[in-house]
Write an enzyme that holds these catalytic residues in place. Structure first.
Site, mmCIF file in Angstrom:
data_model
loop_
_atom_site.group_PDB
_atom_site.id
_atom_site.type_symbol
_atom_site.label_atom_id
_atom_site.label_comp_id
_atom_site.label_asym_id
_atom_site.label_seq_id
_atom_site.Cartn_x
_atom_site.Cartn_y
_atom_site.Cartn_z
ATOM 1 N N GLU A 258 -1.235 18.864 -6.938
ATOM 2 C CA GLU A 258 -2.087 18.658 -7.260
ATOM 3 C C GLU A 258 -2.751 17.688 -6.373
ATOM 4 O OE1 GLU A 258 1.227 19.754 -10.507
ATOM 5 O OE2 GLU A 258 0.515 18.171 -9.670
ATOM 6 N N SER A 259 -2.010 16.983 -5.691
ATOM 7 C CA SER A 259 -3.897 16.054 -4.676
ATOM 8 C C SER A 259 -2.618 14.672 -4.525
ATOM 9 C CB SER A 259 -5.140 16.176 -5.044
ATOM 10 O OG SER A 259 -5.469 15.338 -4.214
ATOM 11 N N CYS B 262 -6.061 18.086 -8.757
ATOM 12 C CA CYS B 262 -6.548 19.129 -9.522
ATOM 13 C C CYS B 262 -6.037 20.321 -9.896
ATOM 14 C CB CYS B 262 -6.312 19.734 -8.210
ATOM 15 S SG CYS B 262 -7.031 18.874 -6.847
ATOM 16 N N SER C 197 0.888 -1.090 0.479
ATOM 17 C CA SER C 197 -0.074 0.119 0.022
ATOM 18 C C SER C 197 1.317 0.966 0.101
ATOM 19 C CB SER C 197 -1.217 -0.070 1.330
ATOM 20 O OG SER C 197 -1.950 -0.568 0.993
ATOM 21 N N HIS D 104 -3.463 0.286 -3.310
ATOM 22 C CA HIS D 104 -3.354 -1.220 -2.972
ATOM 23 C C HIS D 104 -2.887 -2.238 -3.447
ATOM 24 C CE1 HIS D 104 -3.341 -3.479 1.026
ATOM 25 N NE2 HIS D 104 -4.144 -4.588 0.213
#
Length: 127
Positions: free
Chosen positions: A62-63, A83, A55, A68
């Site tokens: 931008e985010s 974003c 994970s 996983h």
């Protein structure tokens, strides 16, 4: 209404076990997937599970990109949230499919931050 971002949830199938179970390789591929889309990488955190699975998250300006893996099933659950208008989350997803040696991907995009026109909102009141 204009959205603030695009969020792709991807189900990636038929991936190579050895790749999905290698924490360093998964991290490298995820970072490169962000770069492939033109994102600016800030930080990464990845964890290897026992007996298998990885994970992790790549934080971008931008985010984020998150993953996983279930190597024993050849499956990776991925989300790519970007974003702004300069980074295309689909570029990252397509890169991941290629690098994981995947047979198939099922994905959907959701627009995030669909806000009402703030020019029509009442001004804030200072108390």
């Amino acid at each position: 209404m204009k959205n603030l971002g695009r969020h792709v949830l991807a189900e990636i199938y038929g991936c190579k076990f050895d790749i999905l179970n290698d924490v360093k390789k998964v991290e490298e591929i995820m970072v490169n997937a962000a770069l492939e889309a033109g994102a600016e990488v800030r930080e990464c955190v990845f964890h290897k599970f026992s007996p298998q699975g990885v994970s992790g998250v790549v934080v971008i300006s931008e985010s984020h990109l998150a993953i996983h893996t279930w190597p024993e099933l050849g499956y990776a659950a991925v989300d790519v949230f970007t974003c702004g208008d300069k980074v295309n989350p689909w570029d990252s997803c397509n890169y991941l499919v290629r690098e994981f040696g995947a047979a198939d991907m099922s994905a959907k995009e959701t627009e995030r931050g669909l806000l009402p026109d703030i020019t029509k909102q009442p001004a804030a009141v200072n108390l």
